[in-house]
Design a protein around this motif. Sequence first.
Motif, PDB file in Angstrom:
ATOM      1  N   LEU A  71      27.813  50.014  37.838  1.00 55.04           N
ATOM      2  CA  LEU A  71      29.211  49.598  36.780  1.00 55.04           C
ATOM      3  C   LEU A  71      30.416  49.180  37.351  1.00 55.04           C
ATOM      4  O   LEU A  71      31.241  48.778  36.949  1.00 55.04           O
ATOM      5  CB  LEU A  71      29.762  51.149  35.282  1.00 55.04           C
ATOM      6  N   ARG A  72      30.834  49.911  38.602  1.00 59.36           N
ATOM      7  CA  ARG A  72      32.215  49.417  39.292  1.00 59.36           C
ATOM      8  C   ARG A  72      31.747  47.912  39.942  1.00 59.36           C
ATOM      9  O   ARG A  72      32.350  46.973  39.172  1.00 59.36           O
ATOM     10  CB  ARG A  72      32.402  49.876  40.871  1.00 59.36           C
ATOM     11  N   LEU A  73      30.547  47.203  39.635  1.00 61.83           N
ATOM     12  CA  LEU A  73      30.263  46.345  40.236  1.00 61.83           C
ATOM     13  C   LEU A  73      30.852  45.706  38.709  1.00 61.83           C
ATOM     14  O   LEU A  73      30.956  44.199  39.177  1.00 61.83           O
ATOM     15  CB  LEU A  73      29.075  46.207  41.235  1.00 61.83           C
ATOM     16  N   THR A  74      29.858  45.613  38.029  1.00 59.66           N
ATOM     17  CA  THR A  74      29.968  44.913  36.862  1.00 59.66           C
ATOM     18  C   THR A  74      32.003  44.985  36.317  1.00 59.66           C
ATOM     19  O   THR A  74      32.068  43.347  36.215  1.00 59.66           O
ATOM     20  CB  THR A  74      28.996  45.757  35.885  1.00 59.66           C
ATOM     21  N   ALA A  75      32.544  45.625  36.422  1.00 59.95           N
ATOM     22  CA  ALA A  75      33.518  45.549  36.233  1.00 59.95           C
ATOM     23  C   ALA A  75      34.759  44.715  36.991  1.00 59.95           C
ATOM     24  O   ALA A  75      35.489  44.188  36.018  1.00 59.95           O
ATOM     25  CB  ALA A  75      34.098  47.026  35.943  1.00 59.95           C
ATOM     26  N   LYS A  76      33.907  44.788  38.065  1.00 62.84           N
ATOM     27  CA  LYS A  76      35.180  44.175  38.858  1.00 62.84           C
ATOM     28  C   LYS A  76      34.245  42.767  38.573  1.00 62.84           C
ATOM     29  O   LYS A  76      35.471  41.778  38.783  1.00 62.84           O
ATOM     30  CB  LYS A  76      34.680  43.947  40.282  1.00 62.84           C
ATOM     31  N   ALA A  77      33.211  42.138  38.403  1.00 62.70           N
ATOM     32  CA  ALA A  77      33.033  40.707  37.950  1.00 62.70           C
ATOM     33  C   ALA A  77      33.614  40.095  37.187  1.00 62.70           C
ATOM     34  O   ALA A  77      33.702  39.202  37.006  1.00 62.70           O
ATOM     35  CB  ALA A  77      31.579  41.081  38.145  1.00 62.70           C
ATOM     36  N   VAL A  78      33.762  41.169  35.911  1.00 63.22           N
ATOM     37  CA  VAL A  78      34.189  40.827  35.050  1.00 63.22           C
ATOM     38  C   VAL A  78      35.734  40.486  35.032  1.00 63.22           C
ATOM     39  O   VAL A  78      35.954  39.998  34.147  1.00 63.22           O
ATOM     40  CB  VAL A  78      34.189  41.734  33.604  1.00 63.22           C
ATOM     41  N   ASP A  79      36.037  41.478  35.539  1.00 64.77           N
ATOM     42  CA  ASP A  79      37.760  41.803  35.478  1.00 64.77           C
ATOM     43  C   ASP A  79      37.821  39.829  36.356  1.00 64.77           C
ATOM     44  O   ASP A  79      38.753  39.650  36.168  1.00 64.77           O
ATOM     45  CB  ASP A  79      38.326  42.396  36.714  1.00 64.77           C
ATOM     46  N   TYR A  80      37.634  39.464  37.683  1.00 67.42           N
ATOM     47  CA  TYR A  80      37.483  38.233  38.101  1.00 67.42           C
ATOM     48  C   TYR A  80      37.617  37.133  37.208  1.00 67.42           C
ATOM     49  O   TYR A  80      37.980  35.902  37.267  1.00 67.42           O
ATOM     50  CB  TYR A  80      36.984  38.146  39.464  1.00 67.42           C
ATOM     51  N   THR A  81      35.751  37.530  36.851  1.00 65.58           N
ATOM     52  CA  THR A  81      35.729  36.087  35.670  1.00 65.58           C
ATOM     53  C   THR A  81      36.631  35.756  34.167  1.00 65.58           C
ATOM     54  O   THR A  81      36.680  34.998  33.753  1.00 65.58           O
ATOM     55  CB  THR A  81      34.532  36.406  35.208  1.00 65.58           C
ATOM     56  N   ALA A  82      37.169  37.347  33.818  1.00 65.98           N
ATOM     57  CA  ALA A  82      38.391  36.870  32.743  1.00 65.98           C
ATOM     58  C   ALA A  82      40.032  35.867  33.083  1.00 65.98           C
ATOM     59  O   ALA A  82      39.821  35.628  32.837  1.00 65.98           O
ATOM     60  CB  ALA A  82      38.908  38.512  32.256  1.00 65.98           C
ATOM     61  N   ARG A  83      40.264  36.651  35.050  1.00 73.54           N
ATOM     62  CA  ARG A  83      41.267  35.248  35.144  1.00 73.54           C
ATOM     63  C   ARG A  83      40.895  34.476  36.060  1.00 73.54           C
ATOM     64  O   ARG A  83      41.807  33.335  35.285  1.00 73.54           O
ATOM     65  CB  ARG A  83      41.408  36.831  36.717  1.00 73.54           C
ATOM     66  N   TYR A  84      39.972  34.589  35.841  1.00 70.19           N
ATOM     67  CA  TYR A  84      39.620  32.867  36.412  1.00 70.19           C
ATOM     68  C   TYR A  84      39.061  32.102  34.764  1.00 70.19           C
ATOM     69  O   TYR A  84      39.443  30.882  34.848  1.00 70.19           O
ATOM     70  CB  TYR A  84      38.025  32.458  37.249  1.00 70.19           C
ATOM     71  N   ALA A  85      38.931  32.298  34.100  1.00 68.03           N
ATOM     72  CA  ALA A  85      38.655  31.870  32.814  1.00 68.03           C
ATOM     73  C   ALA A  85      40.266  31.582  31.949  1.00 68.03           C
ATOM     74  O   ALA A  85      40.146  30.626  31.475  1.00 68.03           O
ATOM     75  CB  ALA A  85      37.765  32.515  31.836  1.00 68.03           C
TER      76      ALA A  85
END
Length: 68
Positions: free
Chosen positions: A45-59
């Motif tokens: 869950l931590r890895l997924t949350a971090k990936a979503v956070d960065y992906t959302a910022r880039y998007a």
Amino acid sequence: MADDADAYAAMQPDGRPKNIAANTVRHARALAEESGEGADPAAWLRLTAKAVDYTARYAATARKVRDQ
């Protein structure tokens, strides 16, 4: 969201920032396809949350540039 994040990565000049953005999006896509089964649920869950956070910022950044 991942498509916009890919667009952000593509907009970056060649070099480390572009590689980091592209690899982060690739990692986020891979995590989205996995169920996390057999892994430590908290770590997954931590890895997924971090990936979503960065992906959302880039998007979000790619959308801002595109909409200007």
